[in-house]
Design an enzyme around this catalytic site. Sequence first.
Site: not given
Ligand SMILES: Cc1ncc(COP(=O)(O)O)c(C=O)c1O
Length: 365
Positions: A35, A260
Amino acid sequence: MARPLIAAINLAALRHNYQLALGQSATGTAVAVVKADAYGHGAIPVARTLSDLAPAFGVACIEEAEQLRTAGIQQPILLLEGFFEAEEIPQLLQQQYQPVLHSQWQIDQLTSHLQQHPVKPGSLNVWLKVDTGMHRLGLAPEAVTAAWQTLRQLPAIGEMTLVTHFARADETNCPVTEQQITRFQALQQQLQCPASLANSAATLHWQAAQQGWLRPGIMLYGASPLVTGHPLGEQLQPVMTLESRLISVRDLPAGEAVGYGGRFVTSQATRIGVIACGYGDGYPRQARDGTPILVNGRRCSLAGRVSMDMMTVDLGPGSSDQPGDPVELWGNNLSVNEVADWCDTISYTLLTGLLPRVRRIYSGE
Ligand SMILES: Cc1ncc(COP(=O)(O)O)c(C=O)c1O
């Protein structure tokens, strides 16, 4: 010459990290979480690189799933937050995306849709999320059995997996994670169902959670989420190296303010370098003076506020660095976790926050 800021993405390291995650699963089942554009690394090249290894991919929404399908990814795709409105259900069914159902409203809408528009029996696999203690998404444990039975009675539904998410798995001695696992196991025993618990932290550390479908995200990209050192975490290889160059240098006497707001004042005569990278690229503006930066492979310190397209670095007295010299902002030789600490944030925000104008250059295919 093009602006020298690039994110060099090492796809061989990505494969190495995924295989490390897979090694933690007795059944060889780990959803590769891609994602947020694969945590800033590019969802399509990342998914293509893992497509002969990963049995499934995880994304946040149907738009991200569509991107992968359009790019030719054939694997099952898990929608980690399910659907956001009922209008998405037909598309979800057509593409056989697998929703995580986290709330009763989703179960109600899915049930009513499937009753009105029957589809091929067993064609939709779903994941039912239980809130074992994080209190973000998921049904309360006492609501799970009824929801499970409702879904089980729908002919369209094929495989069902019980899923939960940890709030504090990055803390390796935290009893909260043990409690979450215990609550999950009680339900699992009752339902006798496939399971999914482990994010990266649990994939690395929490053995009791390493069953069924693992869901590693950040570890695939080479950053350990664990708050303490860990033998497996140390085997991860950084996938992204954020590289740039000095575009200017100047020698300043003691007592001169840089950038800045004049936040950094030279305490001695020194050379200040200007790097092509700023918050307009996603480098955090909240980086403190002292944030490490490698110049010519040598550790130097951020000096002054990060500006939109540039940042300034204290090269030290008598340094001989010149415009054009190489800079590493995080990656192979400078841990993204260390930089994140200096910015009062976590590796996740640095990686996902890198903006599109930073060219991604891929190697190691
Ligand atoms: C439902 C779920 N599963 C797995 C993951 C993967 O988590 P990580 O990047 O900490 O391995 C996430 C990440 O936010 C998540 O929301």
